[in-house]
Design an enzyme around this catalytic site. Sequence first.
Site, PDB file in Angstrom:
ATOM      1  N   LYS A 170      -2.835   8.232   2.965  1.00 40.29           N
ATOM      2  CA  LYS A 170      -4.377   8.326   4.045  1.00 40.29           C
ATOM      3  C   LYS A 170      -3.775   8.952   5.355  1.00 40.29           C
ATOM      4  CE  LYS A 170      -7.052   6.275   1.125  1.00 40.29           C
ATOM      5  NZ  LYS A 170      -8.323   7.429   0.517  1.00 40.29           N
ATOM      6  N   TYR A 175       0.891  -1.367  -0.155  1.00 39.83           N
ATOM      7  CA  TYR A 175       0.319   0.169   0.294  1.00 39.83           C
ATOM      8  C   TYR A 175       0.819   1.188  -0.114  1.00 39.83           C
ATOM      9  CZ  TYR A 175      -4.199   2.715   0.850  1.00 39.83           C
ATOM     10  OH  TYR A 175      -5.296   3.275   0.836  1.00 39.83           O
TER      11      TYR A 175
HETATM   12  P1  NAD Z   1     -12.903   3.784  -7.249  1.00 43.03           P
HETATM   13  O1  NAD Z   1     -11.408   3.375  -9.121  1.00 43.03           O
HETATM   14  O2  NAD Z   1     -14.081   3.636  -8.202  1.00 43.03           O
HETATM   15  O3  NAD Z   1     -12.493   5.366  -7.051  1.00 43.03           O
HETATM   16  C1  NAD Z   1     -11.451   6.039  -7.690  1.00 43.03           C
HETATM   17  C2  NAD Z   1     -11.956   7.222  -8.202  1.00 43.03           C
HETATM   18  O4  NAD Z   1     -11.389   8.141  -8.145  1.00 43.03           O
HETATM   19  C3  NAD Z   1     -12.276   7.099  -9.542  1.00 43.03           C
HETATM   20  O5  NAD Z   1     -13.869   7.909  -9.728  1.00 43.03           O
HETATM   21  C4  NAD Z   1     -11.167   8.293 -10.403  1.00 43.03           C
HETATM   22  O6  NAD Z   1     -11.467   8.749 -11.184  1.00 43.03           O
HETATM   23  C5  NAD Z   1     -10.854   8.961  -9.116  1.00 43.03           C
HETATM   24  N1  NAD Z   1      -9.870  10.053  -9.380  1.00 43.03           N
HETATM   25  C6  NAD Z   1      -8.305   9.402  -9.251  1.00 43.03           C
HETATM   26  N2  NAD Z   1      -7.949  10.738  -9.909  1.00 43.03           N
HETATM   27  C7  NAD Z   1      -8.264  12.079  -9.967  1.00 43.03           C
HETATM   28  C8  NAD Z   1      -9.004  13.152  -9.944  1.00 43.03           C
HETATM   29  N3  NAD Z   1      -7.744  13.884 -10.647  1.00 43.03           N
HETATM   30  N4  NAD Z   1      -9.617  13.529 -10.541  1.00 43.03           N
HETATM   31  C9  NAD Z   1     -10.798  13.263  -9.582  1.00 43.03           C
HETATM   32  N5  NAD Z   1     -10.876  12.189  -9.762  1.00 43.03           N
HETATM   33  C10 NAD Z   1     -10.182  11.269  -9.783  1.00 43.03           C
HETATM   34  O7  NAD Z   1     -12.260   2.665  -6.370  1.00 43.03           O
HETATM   35  P2  NAD Z   1     -12.565   3.445  -5.170  1.00 43.03           P
HETATM   36  O8  NAD Z   1     -12.615   1.732  -4.194  1.00 43.03           O
HETATM   37  O9  NAD Z   1     -14.100   3.209  -5.151  1.00 43.03           O
HETATM   38  O10 NAD Z   1     -11.771   4.174  -4.176  1.00 43.03           O
HETATM   39  C11 NAD Z   1     -12.613   5.573  -3.805  1.00 43.03           C
HETATM   40  C12 NAD Z   1     -12.083   5.460  -2.845  1.00 43.03           C
HETATM   41  O11 NAD Z   1     -11.983   4.779  -1.572  1.00 43.03           O
HETATM   42  C13 NAD Z   1     -10.587   6.203  -2.928  1.00 43.03           C
HETATM   43  O12 NAD Z   1     -10.483   7.318  -1.769  1.00 43.03           O
HETATM   44  C14 NAD Z   1      -9.623   4.636  -2.028  1.00 43.03           C
HETATM   45  O13 NAD Z   1      -8.814   5.296  -0.750  1.00 43.03           O
HETATM   46  C15 NAD Z   1     -11.127   4.680  -0.891  1.00 43.03           C
HETATM   47  N6  NAD Z   1     -11.375   3.063  -0.183  1.00 43.03           N
HETATM   48  C16 NAD Z   1     -10.989   2.160  -0.908  1.00 43.03           C
HETATM   49  C17 NAD Z   1     -11.033   0.707  -0.539  1.00 43.03           C
HETATM   50  C18 NAD Z   1     -11.022  -0.535  -1.349  1.00 43.03           C
HETATM   51  O14 NAD Z   1     -10.862  -1.633  -0.533  1.00 43.03           O
HETATM   52  N7  NAD Z   1     -11.882  -0.046  -3.239  1.00 43.03           N
HETATM   53  C19 NAD Z   1     -10.848   0.924   0.614  1.00 43.03           C
HETATM   54  C20 NAD Z   1     -10.699   1.957   1.956  1.00 43.03           C
HETATM   55  C21 NAD Z   1     -10.924   3.330   1.008  1.00 43.03           C
HETATM   56  O1  0WE Z   2      -6.813   3.335  -1.279  1.00 44.03           O
HETATM   57  C1  0WE Z   2      -6.748   1.589  -2.111  1.00 44.03           C
HETATM   58  C2  0WE Z   2      -6.433   2.520  -3.513  1.00 44.03           C
HETATM   59  C3  0WE Z   2      -5.621   2.994  -4.033  1.00 44.03           C
HETATM   60  C4  0WE Z   2      -5.372   3.287  -5.602  1.00 44.03           C
HETATM   61  C5  0WE Z   2      -5.900   2.330  -6.757  1.00 44.03           C
HETATM   62  C6  0WE Z   2      -4.857   2.150  -7.713  1.00 44.03           C
HETATM   63  C7  0WE Z   2      -4.764   1.253  -8.728  1.00 44.03           C
HETATM   64  C8  0WE Z   2      -4.295   1.820  -9.794  1.00 44.03           C
HETATM   65  C9  0WE Z   2      -4.622   4.391  -5.941  1.00 44.03           C
HETATM   66  N1  0WE Z   2      -4.240   5.038  -6.777  1.00 44.03           N
HETATM   67  C10 0WE Z   2      -3.906   3.212  -7.986  1.00 44.03           C
HETATM   68  N2  0WE Z   2      -3.134   3.718  -9.258  1.00 44.03           N
HETATM   69  C11 0WE Z   2      -3.177   2.862 -10.219  1.00 44.03           C
HETATM   70  O2  0WE Z   2      -2.791   3.185 -11.136  1.00 44.03           O
HETATM   71  N3  0WE Z   2      -7.125   1.002  -1.652  1.00 44.03           N
HETATM   72  C12 0WE Z   2      -7.719   1.150  -0.341  1.00 44.03           C
HETATM   73  C13 0WE Z   2      -7.672  -0.796  -2.239  1.00 44.03           C
HETATM   74  C14 0WE Z   2      -6.166  -1.231  -1.828  1.00 44.03           C
HETATM   75  O3  0WE Z   2      -4.763  -1.261  -2.675  1.00 44.03           O
HETATM   76  C15 0WE Z   2      -3.744  -1.554  -2.182  1.00 44.03           C
HETATM   77  C16 0WE Z   2      -4.245  -2.494  -1.292  1.00 44.03           C
HETATM   78  C17 0WE Z   2      -5.555  -2.141  -0.937  1.00 44.03           C
HETATM   79  C18 0WE Z   2      -6.606  -2.767   0.487  1.00 44.03           C
HETATM   80  C19 0WE Z   2      -2.126  -1.850  -2.626  1.00 44.03           C
HETATM   81  C20 0WE Z   2      -1.404  -2.461  -2.399  1.00 44.03           C
HETATM   82  C21 0WE Z   2      -2.297  -3.079  -1.207  1.00 44.03           C
HETATM   83  C22 0WE Z   2      -3.450  -3.235  -0.627  1.00 44.03           C
END
Ligand code: NAD
Ligand code: 0WE
Length: 256
Positions: free
Chosen positions: A163, A156
């Site tokens: 974060k 991560y």
């Molecule tokens: P997602 O890919 O659907 O959402 C990420 C969004 O960020 C996308 O809509 C993308 O267009 C947007 N984004 C990235 N760069 C941008 C920019 N320059 N301008 C505007 N938008 C931009 O994935 P998600 O899992 O729904 O992620 C949403 C949030 O939840 C993130 O902050 C992620 O860290 C957090 N999160 C995700 C998880 C998981 O396991 N999926 C767990 C905890 C927290």
């Molecule tokens: O916040 C996240 C992921 C956010 C994210 C994901 C990507 C994938 C594509 C940010 N940047 C990028 N860039 C890319 O090019 N999570 C909480 C999901 C997540 O991501 C991981 C996790 C978990 C959980 C990455 C490594 C280990 C665990």
Amino acid sequence: MPESMEGRTAVVFGVANKRSIAWAIAQHLQQAGARLVITYQNERLEQEAKDLIAALPGAEAFMCDVSFDEQIDKLFAQLKSHYGKLHTLVHSIAFAPADELKGAFLATTREGFRIAHDVSVYSLIALARAAAPLMEDGGSILTLTYYGSTKVVPHYNVMGVAKAALEASVRYLAHDLGPRRIRVNAISAGPIKTLAARGISGFGDMLKAHAERAPLKRNVDVNEVAETAVFLASDAGAGITGEVIYVDCGYNIMGF
Ligand code: NAD
Ligand code: 0WE
């Protein structure tokens, strides 16, 4: 509380597709009675966003890449003229260059660090500043975070550091905006299979381990995250600000 967001306007950032956490939050806010505005990052995501909002009666979609000040200014000028007031802002955006999420944290580049913090952290500050003048009746600002802010989750990497900065930003923003009755909180979600999680090697194994260790013996559902978002956005959350609320089936409480 089906009518808890009646008469309120919410803007949601971070809808990429139907799996996005932002999309679940948008749908639940709308079901609770809110008028919805969705933003999408760029032209590439425009059609998807527009197809999705067809399912949200009365909702509008606007483009906004949060790495450009001009796009943020333009969006909020449009929101002011279309809606006047704003009550809820959901920030569900994170990005780090793909190479930063593999290998050692020690290999973090200056540019990778900058981009991760600009897109995933600074954007919350910029959006909060732009939204506050429209939140005349007070408001609720929400962001999404992850446990890797506090404990080491291998790979991560720089996102964990971003974060941590995001969660600290929630507290500083809550302090600044509290006198204006604007609350700022984060939801720390357990791992969910979204676009941002796809392509992360070993994500499947991680989901499995998470479900085994969490007190609830399962993974979190995106709708549970969305319900918590509605709670924090509504008057039910009126006494909560500067907080990080875990919606992770209890995973974070375990020591062993
Ligand atoms: P997602 O890919 O659907 O959402 C990420 C969004 O960020 C996308 O809509 C993308 O267009 C947007 N984004 C990235 N760069 C941008 C920019 N320059 N301008 C505007 N938008 C931009 O994935 P998600 O899992 O729904 O992620 C949403 C949030 O939840 C993130 O902050 C992620 O860290 C957090 N999160 C995700 C998880 C998981 O396991 N999926 C767990 C905890 C927290
Ligand atoms: O916040 C996240 C992921 C956010 C994210 C994901 C990507 C994938 C594509 C940010 N940047 C990028 N860039 C890319 O090019 N999570 C909480 C999901 C997540 O991501 C991981 C996790 C978990 C959980 C990455 C490594 C280990 C665990």
